[in-house]
Design a protein around this motif. Structure first.
Motif, mmCIF file in Angstrom:
data_model
loop_
_atom_site.group_PDB
_atom_site.id
_atom_site.type_symbol
_atom_site.label_atom_id
_atom_site.label_comp_id
_atom_site.label_asym_id
_atom_site.label_seq_id
_atom_site.Cartn_x
_atom_site.Cartn_y
_atom_site.Cartn_z
ATOM 1 N N ILE A 103 0.657 -1.359 -0.342
ATOM 2 C CA ILE A 103 0.154 0.017 -0.378
ATOM 3 C C ILE A 103 0.999 1.222 -0.128
ATOM 4 O O ILE A 103 0.734 2.048 -0.667
ATOM 5 C CB ILE A 103 -1.030 0.263 1.185
ATOM 6 C CG1 ILE A 103 -2.110 -1.018 0.650
ATOM 7 C CG2 ILE A 103 -2.073 1.208 1.325
ATOM 8 C CD1 ILE A 103 -3.005 -1.252 2.069
ATOM 9 N N SER A 107 0.125 3.610 -2.816
ATOM 10 C CA SER A 107 0.714 5.631 -2.176
ATOM 11 C C SER A 107 1.029 6.005 -3.430
ATOM 12 O O SER A 107 1.368 7.774 -3.249
ATOM 13 C CB SER A 107 0.320 6.034 -1.117
ATOM 14 O OG SER A 107 -0.097 6.738 -0.549
ATOM 15 N N ASN A 112 -4.374 5.971 -5.701
ATOM 16 C CA ASN A 112 -5.280 6.040 -4.304
ATOM 17 C C ASN A 112 -6.615 5.694 -4.769
ATOM 18 O O ASN A 112 -7.895 5.383 -3.188
ATOM 19 C CB ASN A 112 -5.967 7.347 -4.673
ATOM 20 C CG ASN A 112 -5.041 8.833 -4.188
ATOM 21 O OD1 ASN A 112 -4.158 8.151 -3.796
ATOM 22 N ND2 ASN A 112 -4.233 9.360 -5.637
ATOM 23 N N MET A 113 -6.349 3.885 -4.726
ATOM 24 C CA MET A 113 -8.380 3.099 -4.769
ATOM 25 C C MET A 113 -7.693 2.046 -5.429
ATOM 26 O O MET A 113 -6.773 1.887 -6.487
ATOM 27 C CB MET A 113 -8.857 3.780 -6.094
ATOM 28 C CG MET A 113 -10.332 3.226 -4.911
ATOM 29 S SD MET A 113 -11.508 2.561 -6.797
ATOM 30 C CE MET A 113 -12.405 2.309 -5.767
ATOM 31 N N ALA A 129 -4.105 0.951 4.619
ATOM 32 C CA ALA A 129 -4.796 1.561 3.813
ATOM 33 C C ALA A 129 -5.422 2.987 3.910
ATOM 34 O O ALA A 129 -5.497 4.213 3.873
ATOM 35 C CB ALA A 129 -5.962 1.102 2.903
ATOM 36 N N TYR A 132 -2.749 5.765 4.742
ATOM 37 C CA TYR A 132 -2.047 5.924 3.323
ATOM 38 C C TYR A 132 -2.956 7.008 2.552
ATOM 39 O O TYR A 132 -2.770 7.452 1.435
ATOM 40 C CB TYR A 132 -1.714 5.517 2.557
ATOM 41 C CG TYR A 132 -0.581 5.306 2.755
ATOM 42 C CD1 TYR A 132 0.758 5.673 2.748
ATOM 43 C CD2 TYR A 132 -0.054 3.925 3.792
ATOM 44 C CE1 TYR A 132 2.377 5.871 3.297
ATOM 45 C CE2 TYR A 132 1.245 2.997 4.674
ATOM 46 C CZ TYR A 132 1.946 4.365 3.570
ATOM 47 O OH TYR A 132 3.358 4.212 4.697
ATOM 48 N N MET A 134 -6.097 5.992 0.883
ATOM 49 C CA MET A 134 -6.290 5.618 0.107
ATOM 50 C C MET A 134 -7.977 4.521 0.214
ATOM 51 O O MET A 134 -8.319 3.878 1.192
ATOM 52 C CB MET A 134 -5.905 3.602 0.031
ATOM 53 C CG MET A 134 -5.751 2.559 -0.597
ATOM 54 S SD MET A 134 -4.765 3.353 -2.793
ATOM 55 C CE MET A 134 -3.200 3.265 -1.727
ATOM 56 N N THR A 135 -8.721 4.594 -0.969
ATOM 57 C CA THR A 135 -9.938 4.176 -0.533
ATOM 58 C C THR A 135 -9.843 2.725 -1.708
ATOM 59 O O THR A 135 -9.070 2.330 -2.204
ATOM 60 C CB THR A 135 -10.575 4.681 -1.884
ATOM 61 O OG1 THR A 135 -10.793 6.052 -1.391
ATOM 62 C CG2 THR A 135 -11.975 4.346 -2.046
#
Ligand code: NAD
Length: 379
Positions: A103, A107, A112-113, A129, A132, A134-135
């Motif tokens: 992850i 990132s 981002n996903m 996630a 960071y 992150m979705t």
């Protein structure tokens, strides 16, 4: 068409060029922004399903951006995460690993996903996630019927030896000797551990057999109770079940639910069916249970160390995993390679929901209360 990415002498830029040329969408025919997605662990059903979906998305004038998906057969992990350079989102499957290091790399590269094209997200470090930003979205339900029905198919194959019988008949051996005897499901005690979406459907099918249904879950399902299921303790479900289904997710609390300590608690000669996650079963304990006759048969669509082998053709190669080889040699084992989800209806739903998840991400709908977000508010 799936694109195979390989590390080697080719520069990453050359590899990415190759990838993009074989992907779908984002053809630059108009000025709309493009969401670039890299789809890991692609097999033909994935590209066959997503290519027309992306074309339809891009052809729809209502959509304010274009979608471009490239495909790789590589599994996501710390090394292959670097392939995602230039992509805003990635799409992953059940054996892709998004641990903290992966992850972090994603990132750093601007991803981002993570759109998980499955329900389970046990291989995604949701805490990392969140850290960071992150979705992470998933497909919470695609066809619970597909999985419940496959669990029953496995039970019938284990109990009535249908694959073995069919193979023998195809070789003109029409005898009933040597191991084809099964039992009636009617009247047996059947245990279901995990009575969520899939478990509940399974419970209804089991009741249709005229079996006695006992259940274990950390939350009791009122619908299952109304239908005739009786909740018991974990030890009671182990002791009483002639047939036991694992229908719960893989969590720290459920890892190795079948283990060496549980073997003496099981009803002798029971059958185990696991379509959930391989890690629910300690393979060494399963082998011991089979060899000692405590477990008379197992139907498994998932295997603890499946990520090395499943979704690939190993028929001409030597399997290096001694536990897997041992299982394949056990007469009581019926194993399929994580295909319980694999019906037309489920594939359509997986594709549709994943496309919606990617669209919502691009449109900025990343709230923790999004129904498909894997990261709960209080994670
Ligand atoms: P779900 O979330 O609707 O239900 C899971 C149930 O397990 C819930 O009722 C939950 O309370 C229960 N549970 C949680 N912790 C438990 C524990 N410690 N002990 C007993 N029960 C516990 O999930 P679902 O849609 O029914 O899916 C179940 C699992 O099936 C998924 O987590 C996934 O791993 C697996 N699955 C496999 C395939 C496949 O192709 N083989 C496809 C889809 C899902």
């Amino acid at each position: 068409m799936a694109t195979e990415l390989r590390t080697g002498s080719k520069s990453l830029r050359a590899v990415m060029g190759q990838l993009r040329s074989k992907g779908v969408g984002g053809d630059g025919e108009n000025e709309k922004e493009t969401l670039r997605v890299l789809c890991y662990d692609t097999t033909s059903w994935v590209s066959d399903a997503f290519q027309p979906a992306v074309k339809a998305f891009n052809a729809d004038p209502e959509n304010s951006f274009q979608m471009m998906i490239d495909f790789t057969t590589e599994r996501l992990g710390p090394q292959s995460a670097t392939y995602a350079a230039g992509y805003e989102a990635i799409c992953t499957f059940v054996n892709d690993t998004a641990d903290a290091g992966t992850i972090q790399t994603l990132s750093r590269l601007g991803v981002n996903m993570i759109a998980q094209r499955a329900a389970g997200f046990d291989r995604v470090d949701t805490k990392a996630a969140r850290a960071y930003g992150m979705t992470v979205a998933r497909v919470p339900a695609y066809s619970p019927y597909a999985v419940a029905e496959m669990a029953i198919a496995l039970l019938m194959a284990v109990n009535r030896k249908t694959s073995k019988a069919s193979n023998r008949v195809k070789m003109a051996n029409f005898s009933l000797d040597a191991g084809l005897l099964g039992v009636d499901i009617h009247g047996k005690t059947v245990g279901v551990m995990g009575t969520g979406k899939i478990g509940q459907i399974l419970c209804n099918i089991i009741l249709g057999f005229g079996a006695k249904l006992i259940c274990y879950d950390v939350f009791q399902n009122e619908e299952v109770k109304k239908a005739g299921g009786v909740y018991v303790t974990k030890d009671e479900i182990f002791a009483q079940s002639d047939i036991l289904f694992f229908m719960m997710p893989l969590l720290p609390a459920t890892r190795h639910t079948l283990n060496m300590d549980v073997l003496p608690k099981l009803k002798k000669g029971m059958m185990l069916i696991n379509t959930s996650r391989g890690g629910l079963v300690d393979t060494k304990a399963l082998l011991q249970g089979l060899r000692t006759g405590v477990i008379s048969g197992v139907g498994m669509d998932v295997y603890e160390n499946e990520q090395e082998y499943f979704f690939q053709d190993w028929s001409a190669k030597r399997i290096q995993d001694p536990d897997l080889t041992a299982l394949l040699g056990e007469p009581g084992v019926v194993m399929t390679a994580h295909q319980a989800f694999f019906t037309k209806e489920a594939v359509n739903k997986i594709t549709q929901t994943t496309m919606e998840n990617l669209r919502d991400f691009k449109l900025g709908k990343r709230e923790f209360d999004h129904p498909n977000n894997c990261i709960p508010k209080d994670d």
